[in-house]
Design a protein around this motif. Structure first.
Motif, PDB file in Angstrom:
ATOM      1  N   LYS A 122       0.837  -1.195   0.000  1.00  0.00           N
ATOM      2  CA  LYS A 122       0.000   0.000   0.000  1.00  0.00           C
ATOM      3  C   LYS A 122       0.882   1.258   0.000  1.00  0.00           C
ATOM      4  O   LYS A 122       2.106   1.154   0.215  1.00  0.00           O
ATOM      5  CB  LYS A 122      -0.911  -0.034   1.236  1.00  0.00           C
ATOM      6  N   LEU A 175     -16.119  -4.223   1.900  1.00  0.00           N
ATOM      7  CA  LEU A 175     -16.079  -3.430   3.134  1.00  0.00           C
ATOM      8  C   LEU A 175     -16.899  -2.148   3.037  1.00  0.00           C
ATOM      9  O   LEU A 175     -16.794  -1.267   3.893  1.00  0.00           O
ATOM     10  CB  LEU A 175     -14.617  -3.083   3.470  1.00  0.00           C
ATOM     11  N   THR A 228      -4.582  -8.329  10.716  1.00  0.00           N
ATOM     12  CA  THR A 228      -4.963  -7.028  10.157  1.00  0.00           C
ATOM     13  C   THR A 228      -4.461  -5.859  10.998  1.00  0.00           C
ATOM     14  O   THR A 228      -3.929  -4.890  10.478  1.00  0.00           O
ATOM     15  CB  THR A 228      -6.513  -6.954  10.064  1.00  0.00           C
ATOM     16  N   ASN A 276      -1.314  -0.377   7.611  1.00  0.00           N
ATOM     17  CA  ASN A 276      -0.720  -1.701   7.827  1.00  0.00           C
ATOM     18  C   ASN A 276       0.044  -2.222   6.605  1.00  0.00           C
ATOM     19  O   ASN A 276       0.296  -3.409   6.483  1.00  0.00           O
ATOM     20  CB  ASN A 276      -1.775  -2.695   8.334  1.00  0.00           C
ATOM     21  N   VAL A 329      -3.772  -0.046  12.440  1.00  0.00           N
ATOM     22  CA  VAL A 329      -4.563  -0.800  11.455  1.00  0.00           C
ATOM     23  C   VAL A 329      -4.784  -0.022  10.152  1.00  0.00           C
ATOM     24  O   VAL A 329      -4.816  -0.607   9.059  1.00  0.00           O
ATOM     25  CB  VAL A 329      -5.893  -1.289  12.081  1.00  0.00           C
ATOM     26  N   GLY A 330      -4.907   1.290  10.257  1.00  0.00           N
ATOM     27  CA  GLY A 330      -5.144   2.108   9.057  1.00  0.00           C
ATOM     28  C   GLY A 330      -3.905   2.308   8.197  1.00  0.00           C
ATOM     29  O   GLY A 330      -3.978   2.867   7.102  1.00  0.00           O
ATOM     30  N   ARG A 384      -0.935 -14.857   3.789  1.00  0.00           N
ATOM     31  CA  ARG A 384      -1.597 -14.161   4.904  1.00  0.00           C
ATOM     32  C   ARG A 384      -0.825 -14.357   6.208  1.00  0.00           C
ATOM     33  O   ARG A 384      -0.788 -13.474   7.053  1.00  0.00           O
ATOM     34  CB  ARG A 384      -3.027 -14.671   5.072  1.00  0.00           C
ATOM     35  N   ARG A 435       3.470  -7.198   9.048  1.00  0.00           N
ATOM     36  CA  ARG A 435       2.804  -6.131   9.811  1.00  0.00           C
ATOM     37  C   ARG A 435       3.323  -6.071  11.242  1.00  0.00           C
ATOM     38  O   ARG A 435       3.461  -4.993  11.819  1.00  0.00           O
ATOM     39  CB  ARG A 435       1.286  -6.337   9.798  1.00  0.00           C
ATOM     40  N   TYR A 437     -12.032  -2.940  -2.587  1.00  0.00           N
ATOM     41  CA  TYR A 437     -12.494  -3.144  -1.211  1.00  0.00           C
ATOM     42  C   TYR A 437     -14.020  -3.209  -1.110  1.00  0.00           C
ATOM     43  O   TYR A 437     -14.577  -2.912  -0.055  1.00  0.00           O
ATOM     44  CB  TYR A 437     -11.956  -2.034  -0.303  1.00  0.00           C
ATOM     45  N   LEU A 476     -10.317   4.460   3.825  1.00  0.00           N
ATOM     46  CA  LEU A 476      -9.473   3.384   3.297  1.00  0.00           C
ATOM     47  C   LEU A 476      -9.280   3.552   1.783  1.00  0.00           C
ATOM     48  O   LEU A 476      -8.156   3.429   1.273  1.00  0.00           O
ATOM     49  CB  LEU A 476     -10.141   2.042   3.614  1.00  0.00           C
ATOM     50  N   ILE A 485       0.411  -3.474   3.762  1.00  0.00           N
ATOM     51  CA  ILE A 485       0.315  -4.539   2.749  1.00  0.00           C
ATOM     52  C   ILE A 485      -1.075  -5.141   2.718  1.00  0.00           C
ATOM     53  O   ILE A 485      -1.766  -5.191   3.747  1.00  0.00           O
ATOM     54  CB  ILE A 485       1.394  -5.619   3.010  1.00  0.00           C
ATOM     55  N   HIS A 486      -1.468  -5.582   1.544  1.00  0.00           N
ATOM     56  CA  HIS A 486      -2.729  -6.315   1.359  1.00  0.00           C
ATOM     57  C   HIS A 486      -2.422  -7.696   0.802  1.00  0.00           C
ATOM     58  O   HIS A 486      -1.528  -7.854  -0.024  1.00  0.00           O
ATOM     59  CB  HIS A 486      -3.632  -5.588   0.344  1.00  0.00           C
ATOM     60  N   GLY A 487      -3.197  -8.688   1.250  1.00  0.00           N
ATOM     61  CA  GLY A 487      -3.108 -10.023   0.661  1.00  0.00           C
ATOM     62  C   GLY A 487      -4.494 -10.614   0.537  1.00  0.00           C
ATOM     63  O   GLY A 487      -5.329 -10.466   1.433  1.00  0.00           O
ATOM     64  N   PHE A 508     -14.873   2.853   8.103  1.00  0.00           N
ATOM     65  CA  PHE A 508     -13.568   3.315   7.612  1.00  0.00           C
ATOM     66  C   PHE A 508     -13.415   3.186   6.098  1.00  0.00           C
ATOM     67  O   PHE A 508     -12.352   3.492   5.546  1.00  0.00           O
ATOM     68  CB  PHE A 508     -12.443   2.547   8.321  1.00  0.00           C
TER      69      PHE A 508
END
Ligand code: GTP
Ligand code: MG
Length: 151
Positions: free
Chosen positions: A9, A52, A91, A112, A109-110, A85, A102, A49, A61, A114-116, A57
Protein backbone atom coordinates in the motif's frame (compact mmCIF):
# COMPACT_ATOMS: atom_id res chain seq x y z
CA UNK A 1 -0.23 -23.67 -9.29
CA UNK A 2 -2.00 -21.47 -6.76
CA UNK A 3 -1.72 -17.69 -7.08
CA UNK A 4 -2.50 -14.77 -4.81
CA UNK A 5 -2.75 -11.01 -5.14
CA UNK A 6 -0.41 -9.02 -2.90
CA UNK A 7 -0.19 -5.21 -2.83
CA UNK A 8 2.19 -2.94 -0.99
CA UNK A 9 0.00 0.00 0.00
CA UNK A 10 1.09 3.66 -0.32
CA UNK A 11 2.52 3.71 3.23
CA UNK A 12 4.74 0.71 2.50
CA UNK A 13 5.95 2.23 -0.77
CA UNK A 14 6.57 5.67 0.78
CA UNK A 15 8.44 4.14 3.72
CA UNK A 16 10.86 2.34 1.41
CA UNK A 17 9.71 -1.16 2.38
CA UNK A 18 9.27 -2.62 -1.12
CA UNK A 19 12.50 -4.62 -1.16
CA UNK A 20 12.04 -5.83 2.42
CA UNK A 21 8.54 -7.13 1.70
CA UNK A 22 9.36 -8.71 -1.66
CA UNK A 23 12.36 -10.37 -0.07
CA UNK A 24 10.19 -12.16 2.50
CA UNK A 25 8.01 -13.73 -0.21
CA UNK A 26 11.06 -14.57 -2.35
CA UNK A 27 13.05 -16.15 0.47
CA UNK A 28 10.07 -18.28 1.48
CA UNK A 29 10.17 -19.87 -1.98
CA UNK A 30 7.18 -18.22 -3.63
CA UNK A 31 7.49 -17.08 -7.25
CA UNK A 32 6.72 -13.59 -8.54
CA UNK A 33 4.60 -13.81 -11.71
CA UNK A 34 3.39 -10.21 -12.12
CA UNK A 35 4.36 -6.80 -10.75
CA UNK A 36 3.53 -3.14 -11.45
CA UNK A 37 3.56 0.21 -9.67
CA UNK A 38 0.26 2.06 -10.08
CA UNK A 39 -1.76 4.88 -8.57
CA UNK A 40 -5.31 3.49 -8.50
CA UNK A 41 -8.29 5.81 -8.83
CA UNK A 42 -10.73 6.09 -5.95
CA UNK A 43 -13.32 4.17 -8.00
CA UNK A 44 -10.81 1.38 -8.50
CA UNK A 45 -10.01 1.30 -4.77
CA UNK A 46 -13.76 1.06 -4.05
CA UNK A 47 -13.98 -1.93 -6.39
CA UNK A 48 -11.03 -3.61 -4.71
CA UNK A 49 -12.49 -3.14 -1.21
CA UNK A 50 -16.19 -3.58 -2.24
CA UNK A 51 -16.71 -6.16 0.56
CA UNK A 52 -16.08 -3.43 3.13
CA UNK A 53 -18.40 -0.76 1.74
CA UNK A 54 -20.64 -0.77 4.82
CA UNK A 55 -17.75 -0.26 7.25
CA UNK A 56 -17.19 3.19 8.78
CA UNK A 57 -13.57 3.31 7.61
CA UNK A 58 -14.40 2.43 3.97
CA UNK A 59 -14.17 5.96 2.58
CA UNK A 60 -10.90 6.74 4.35
CA UNK A 61 -9.47 3.38 3.30
CA UNK A 62 -10.29 4.02 -0.38
CA UNK A 63 -8.94 7.58 -0.21
CA UNK A 64 -5.75 6.19 1.26
CA UNK A 65 -5.29 3.37 -1.26
CA UNK A 66 -5.75 5.84 -4.11
CA UNK A 67 -3.48 8.50 -2.55
CA UNK A 68 -0.18 7.19 -3.74
CA UNK A 69 1.65 4.45 -5.53
CA UNK A 70 0.64 0.88 -4.88
CA UNK A 71 2.94 -1.99 -5.82
CA UNK A 72 0.61 -4.65 -7.19
CA UNK A 73 1.92 -8.20 -7.45
CA UNK A 74 0.89 -11.76 -8.11
CA UNK A 75 2.77 -14.49 -6.26
CA UNK A 76 2.59 -18.19 -7.06
CA UNK A 77 3.30 -21.29 -4.99
CA UNK A 78 1.86 -24.19 -3.07
CA UNK A 79 -0.44 -22.77 -0.37
CA UNK A 80 0.49 -19.20 -1.26
CA UNK A 81 -2.94 -17.72 -0.44
CA UNK A 82 -3.05 -18.97 3.14
CA UNK A 83 0.68 -18.78 3.82
CA UNK A 84 0.89 -15.32 2.25
CA UNK A 85 -1.60 -14.16 4.90
CA UNK A 86 0.62 -15.76 7.57
CA UNK A 87 3.65 -13.87 6.29
CA UNK A 88 1.58 -10.67 6.38
CA UNK A 89 0.18 -11.15 9.90
CA UNK A 90 -3.07 -10.03 11.56
CA UNK A 91 -4.96 -7.03 10.16
CA UNK A 92 -4.22 -4.91 13.24
CA UNK A 93 -0.42 -4.62 13.60
CA UNK A 94 -0.89 -4.40 17.39
CA UNK A 95 -2.10 -8.02 17.16
CA UNK A 96 0.28 -9.27 14.46
CA UNK A 97 2.97 -11.61 15.73
CA UNK A 98 6.58 -10.45 15.67
CA UNK A 99 8.21 -12.00 12.62
CA UNK A 100 5.27 -11.13 10.39
CA UNK A 101 5.40 -8.21 7.96
CA UNK A 102 2.80 -6.13 9.81
CA UNK A 103 4.14 -7.26 13.21
CA UNK A 104 7.66 -6.15 12.37
CA UNK A 105 6.98 -3.11 10.21
CA UNK A 106 3.64 -1.44 11.08
CA UNK A 107 1.88 0.00 14.15
CA UNK A 108 -1.76 0.93 13.38
CA UNK A 109 -4.56 -0.80 11.45
CA UNK A 110 -5.14 2.11 9.06
CA UNK A 111 -1.48 2.02 7.95
CA UNK A 112 -0.72 -1.70 7.83
CA UNK A 113 1.43 -1.44 4.64
CA UNK A 114 0.32 -4.54 2.75
CA UNK A 115 -2.73 -6.32 1.36
CA UNK A 116 -3.11 -10.02 0.66
CA UNK A 117 -6.08 -11.93 -0.78
CA UNK A 118 -8.07 -13.67 1.96
CA UNK A 119 -9.02 -16.85 0.07
CA UNK A 120 -8.68 -18.67 -3.26
CA UNK A 121 -11.82 -17.15 -4.81
CA UNK A 122 -10.94 -13.61 -3.69
CA UNK A 123 -7.43 -14.19 -5.04
CA UNK A 124 -8.79 -15.02 -8.51
CA UNK A 125 -11.08 -11.97 -8.49
CA UNK A 126 -8.32 -9.63 -7.31
CA UNK A 127 -5.74 -10.94 -9.79
CA UNK A 128 -8.32 -10.34 -12.56
CA UNK A 129 -9.19 -6.88 -11.26
CA UNK A 130 -5.58 -5.66 -11.04
CA UNK A 131 -3.94 -7.49 -13.97
CA UNK A 132 -4.61 -8.30 -17.61
CA UNK A 133 -3.96 -11.94 -18.52
CA UNK A 134 -0.92 -10.96 -20.64
CA UNK A 135 0.69 -9.26 -17.62
CA UNK A 136 0.99 -12.63 -15.85
CA UNK A 137 4.25 -14.36 -16.71
CA UNK A 138 4.37 -18.16 -16.56
CA UNK A 139 7.89 -19.52 -16.22
CA UNK A 140 9.85 -22.24 -14.50
CA UNK A 141 12.31 -21.01 -11.94
CA UNK A 142 15.56 -22.92 -11.51
CA UNK A 143 14.98 -22.91 -7.76
CA UNK A 144 11.73 -24.88 -8.01
CA UNK A 145 13.36 -28.30 -8.00
CA UNK A 146 15.13 -27.33 -4.78
CA UNK A 147 12.05 -25.78 -3.19
CA UNK A 148 9.62 -28.60 -4.03
CA UNK A 149 11.95 -31.54 -4.66
CA UNK A 150 11.75 -33.79 -7.73
CA UNK A 151 11.64 -37.54 -8.08
P1 GTP B 1 -6.25 -6.39 3.51
O1 GTP B 1 -5.21 -7.43 3.20
O2 GTP B 1 -5.78 -4.98 3.29
O3 GTP B 1 -7.57 -6.71 2.82
O4 GTP B 1 -6.47 -6.51 5.08
P2 GTP B 1 -7.19 -7.66 5.88
O5 GTP B 1 -7.76 -8.69 4.94
O6 GTP B 1 -6.22 -8.12 6.91
O7 GTP B 1 -8.37 -6.87 6.60
P3 GTP B 1 -9.80 -6.41 5.98
O8 GTP B 1 -9.96 -6.93 4.59
O9 GTP B 1 -10.81 -6.73 6.99
O10 GTP B 1 -9.62 -4.85 5.95
C1 GTP B 1 -9.04 -4.19 4.84
C2 GTP B 1 -8.21 -3.02 5.33
O11 GTP B 1 -9.06 -2.09 5.95
C3 GTP B 1 -7.19 -3.39 6.41
O12 GTP B 1 -5.98 -3.86 5.88
C4 GTP B 1 -7.00 -2.06 7.10
O13 GTP B 1 -6.07 -1.24 6.40
C5 GTP B 1 -8.37 -1.44 6.99
N1 GTP B 1 -9.11 -1.66 8.24
C6 GTP B 1 -9.65 -2.80 8.69
N2 GTP B 1 -10.25 -2.62 9.88
C7 GTP B 1 -10.06 -1.30 10.17
C8 GTP B 1 -10.45 -0.47 11.25
O14 GTP B 1 -11.08 -0.92 12.21
N3 GTP B 1 -10.10 0.86 11.18
C9 GTP B 1 -9.41 1.36 10.13
N4 GTP B 1 -9.08 2.66 10.12
N5 GTP B 1 -9.02 0.61 9.10
C10 GTP B 1 -9.35 -0.69 9.11
MG1 MG C 1 -8.95 -8.19 3.32
Amino acid sequence: MERTFIAIKPDGVQRGLIAEIISRFERKGFKLVAIKLIKPSKEFAQKHYHDLKERPFFNGLCDFLSSGPVLAMVWEGEGVVTYGRKLIGATDPQKSEPGTIRGDLAVVVGRNIIHGSDGPETAKDEVNLWFKPEELVSYTSNAEKWIYGVN
